[in-house]
Design a protein around this motif. Structure first.
Motif, PDB file in Angstrom:
ATOM      1  N   ILE A 240      89.858 154.514 -28.912  1.00 37.79           N
ATOM      2  CA  ILE A 240      90.847 153.440 -28.773  1.00 37.79           C
ATOM      3  C   ILE A 240      91.750 153.395 -30.001  1.00 37.79           C
ATOM      4  O   ILE A 240      91.362 153.837 -31.084  1.00 37.79           O
ATOM      5  N   PRO A 241      92.963 152.842 -29.865  1.00 35.07           N
ATOM      6  CA  PRO A 241      93.789 152.567 -31.041  1.00 35.07           C
ATOM      7  C   PRO A 241      93.238 151.344 -31.764  1.00 35.07           C
ATOM      8  O   PRO A 241      92.600 150.475 -31.159  1.00 35.07           O
ATOM      9  N   PHE A 242      93.494 151.237 -33.043  1.00 36.47           N
ATOM     10  CA  PHE A 242      92.920 150.149 -33.837  1.00 36.47           C
ATOM     11  C   PHE A 242      93.376 148.775 -33.378  1.00 36.47           C
ATOM     12  O   PHE A 242      92.685 147.773 -33.565  1.00 36.47           O
ATOM     13  N   ARG A 263      79.596 154.822 -27.360  1.00 37.56           N
ATOM     14  CA  ARG A 263      80.101 154.673 -28.723  1.00 37.56           C
ATOM     15  C   ARG A 263      81.601 154.447 -28.661  1.00 37.56           C
ATOM     16  O   ARG A 263      82.273 154.851 -27.724  1.00 37.56           O
ATOM     17  N   LEU A 264      82.121 153.780 -29.677  1.00 33.79           N
ATOM     18  CA  LEU A 264      83.549 153.517 -29.786  1.00 33.79           C
ATOM     19  C   LEU A 264      84.095 154.312 -30.968  1.00 33.79           C
ATOM     20  O   LEU A 264      83.525 154.287 -32.062  1.00 33.79           O
ATOM     21  N   THR A 265      85.181 155.048 -30.744  1.00 36.13           N
ATOM     22  CA  THR A 265      85.863 155.752 -31.824  1.00 36.13           C
ATOM     23  C   THR A 265      87.249 155.139 -31.985  1.00 36.13           C
ATOM     24  O   THR A 265      88.023 155.098 -31.028  1.00 36.13           O
ATOM     25  N   VAL A 266      87.555 154.658 -33.184  1.00 33.59           N
ATOM     26  CA  VAL A 266      88.766 153.867 -33.431  1.00 33.59           C
ATOM     27  C   VAL A 266      89.753 154.671 -34.268  1.00 33.59           C
ATOM     28  O   VAL A 266      89.427 155.101 -35.383  1.00 33.59           O
ATOM     29  N   MET A 267      90.947 154.870 -33.737  1.00 35.17           N
ATOM     30  CA  MET A 267      91.984 155.597 -34.468  1.00 35.17           C
ATOM     31  C   MET A 267      92.607 154.670 -35.513  1.00 35.17           C
ATOM     32  O   MET A 267      93.624 154.020 -35.267  1.00 35.17           O
ATOM     33  N   ALA A 268      91.985 154.600 -36.665  1.00 29.99           N
ATOM     34  CA  ALA A 268      92.489 153.780 -37.778  1.00 29.99           C
ATOM     35  C   ALA A 268      93.321 154.680 -38.686  1.00 29.99           C
ATOM     36  O   ALA A 268      92.992 154.891 -39.853  1.00 29.99           O
ATOM     37  N   TYR A 269      94.394 155.209 -38.137  1.00 27.70           N
ATOM     38  CA  TYR A 269      95.169 156.226 -38.840  1.00 27.70           C
ATOM     39  C   TYR A 269      96.012 155.596 -39.949  1.00 27.70           C
ATOM     40  O   TYR A 269      97.176 155.254 -39.783  1.00 27.70           O
ATOM     41  N   ILE A 276      93.105 151.253 -44.248  1.00 25.17           N
ATOM     42  CA  ILE A 276      92.050 151.754 -43.361  1.00 25.17           C
ATOM     43  C   ILE A 276      91.106 150.618 -42.994  1.00 25.17           C
ATOM     44  O   ILE A 276      90.749 150.430 -41.824  1.00 25.17           O
ATOM     45  N   LEU A 277      90.686 149.845 -43.991  1.00 28.40           N
ATOM     46  CA  LEU A 277      89.758 148.743 -43.742  1.00 28.40           C
ATOM     47  C   LEU A 277      90.384 147.698 -42.828  1.00 28.40           C
ATOM     48  O   LEU A 277      89.746 147.220 -41.883  1.00 28.40           O
ATOM     49  N   THR A 278      91.644 147.340 -43.092  1.00 30.91           N
ATOM     50  CA  THR A 278      92.324 146.353 -42.261  1.00 30.91           C
ATOM     51  C   THR A 278      92.413 146.821 -40.814  1.00 30.91           C
ATOM     52  O   THR A 278      92.180 146.054 -39.879  1.00 30.91           O
ATOM     53  N   ALA A 297      88.164 156.888 -37.047  1.00 30.52           N
ATOM     54  CA  ALA A 297      88.889 158.165 -37.058  1.00 30.52           C
ATOM     55  C   ALA A 297      90.068 158.099 -38.023  1.00 30.52           C
ATOM     56  O   ALA A 297      90.806 157.104 -38.051  1.00 30.52           O
ATOM     57  N   LEU A 298      90.232 159.157 -38.796  1.00 30.84           N
ATOM     58  CA  LEU A 298      91.355 159.295 -39.720  1.00 30.84           C
ATOM     59  C   LEU A 298      92.130 160.553 -39.365  1.00 30.84           C
ATOM     60  O   LEU A 298      91.581 161.481 -38.764  1.00 30.84           O
ATOM     61  N   GLU A 299      93.392 160.600 -39.756  1.00 28.49           N
ATOM     62  CA  GLU A 299      94.269 161.730 -39.445  1.00 28.49           C
ATOM     63  C   GLU A 299      94.471 162.600 -40.673  1.00 28.49           C
ATOM     64  O   GLU A 299      94.794 162.091 -41.752  1.00 28.49           O
TER      65      GLU A 299
END
Length: 406
Positions: A240-242, A263-269, A276-278, A297-299
């Protein structure tokens, strides 16, 4: 990161492009886009994101409402975490995952053993791969079995990743289910080398129709995830997007998929630790409340800079807001027009850079590890936090030379 002004020549070029492509009548819009979740009384600005195209063309991407008029202002990169949502930092241990995506199957098909060696070299314990499926069956070549056998012997999990915005449409969902059945059948036929899971990165907000009915589209997204999970015969990892937990319909969509989400994977790009934390906080809190593990997830791959045109409220302006049913739209006009109560207008102010370095580490792995060293103890303060996944890692040249820094 502070925005920088574009060269005057580029700003002038944007203006020339508007004039060249303008309709004969000023009231006919040059470009129209949705402005979701905007409250006109609160708007201090509207940002229009653009990208230079071929020749003198300009590609208009999206519009964003800046609502500093009703809520306390925050830094433009969102780098200030909400203290009321922040947990106490905890030391990072060895139970947190490290994952990465390989969307191009040739990355692992040519030499599965070397690919896993590269993954281990980068400190990974999970990889998400694109699996070739032909006529409803997984490619019978032995590369996939070799990859999984080598990975499992080394303690690396291998999951398939599927993703296409069209999966929320009837035709797209039907095609996705054919692929899900093929992946399920592969696991049944190869009990010694099964896939460890299936991940869906659907991103329906990339469809043009999303802006017209975002809540309905998110509802269809949730229904598609449920249908695909049932077809596969197991829970799936959901990307999902953040911002999803924060928009209308987002929480409802997440509640819909919860029963079939492993599981949830969050695109916190973002690249600044505070940003990132926010970005990660809403999903981490949702994961805590629903007892679901969350991967951040990071880019790291290459991205292009974008540019944004800033428009401010005015009596006369070339950016106009109107209401189209339940959706607000912005219209970019060839000439300035007077605003009204029902159709306020905004005047062009200036153009600034939205640097790619704000959202991607651009191959700078040492910078990524430094950011992780700073932010991960804070992420680990949330009971739902389960580790990170790096997008674009295998796009970086010579991945075998990359080392995971201590």
């Amino acid at each position: 990161m502070p925005s920088t002004y574009l060269p005057i020549a580029f700003t002038a070029l944007l203006g020339l492009c508007l004039a060249a492509g303008a309709p004969a009548q000023a009231e006919d819009p040059v470009w129209t886009a949705a402005l979701p979740n905007a409250r006109p009384a609160c708007l201090s600005a509207i940002h229009v994101y653009v990208r230079p195209g071929a020749g003198e063309a300009v590609e208009y991407l999206r519009a964003e409402a800046i609502e500093d008029g009703c809520v306390p202002a925050t830094p433009p990169d969102g780098s200030a975490p909400d203290a009321g949502l922040t947990r106490e930092a905890r030391p990072v241990d060895g139970n947190l995952h490290r994952g990465a995506w390989a969307w191009r199957s040739e990355l692992w098909q040519q030499d599965p053993e070397a690919f896993i060696a590269s993954a281990l070299n980068q400190g990974l314990d999970q990889i998400f791969i694109s699996v070739p499926i032909v006529e409803g069956e997984v490619d019978p070549a032995p590369a996939l079995q070799q990859l999984i056998a080598t990975a499992h012997a080394s303690g690396v999990a291998v999951s398939a990743v599927e993703g296409d915005p069209e999966m929320v449409t009837p035709v797209g969902l039907q095609y996705a289910q054919i692929r899900a059945r093929a992946l399920r059948q592969y696991n049944l036929d190869h009990p010694a080398t099964p896939l460890d899971g299936l991940q869906y990165d659907i991103e329906p907000y990339l469809l043009p129709d999303y802006a017209l009915a975002p809540e309905a589209m998110l509802e269809r997204w949730g229904q598609s995830v449920i249908a695909l999970s049932e077809t596969y015969g197991s829970n799936v990892d959901v990307v999902i997007p953040f911002w999803l937990p924060l928009v209308p319909g987002g929480q409802e969509a997440l509640n819909t998929v919860r029963a079939r989400a492993g599981r949830l994977t969050v695109m916190a790009y973002r690249t600044a630790p505070g940003s990132i934390l926010t970005a990660a906080q809403p999903a981490l809190i949702w994961g805590e409340a629903h007892d679901l593990a969350v991967i951040i997830a990071l880019e790291a791959g290459p991205l292009e800079d974008e540019y944004l045109q800033v428009y401010r409220p005015a009596l006369n302006g070339s950016l106009q807001i109107s209401q189209a049913g339940s959706v607000q739209e912005v219209h970019l006009l060839a000439e300035a027009v007077p605003g009204t109560v029902d159709q306020p207008v905004y005047r062009y102010s200036h153009t600034v850079t939205a640097p790619a370095s704000r959202v991607s580490f651009g191959g700078d792995l040492p910078a990524l590890h430094r950011a992780l060293d700073e932010v991960e103890p804070m992420l680990n303060g949330y009971d739902s936090y389960a580790g990170v996944a790096i997008h674009g890692l295998f796009q970086i040249a010579d991945p075998a030379l990359i080392r995971n820094e201590p």
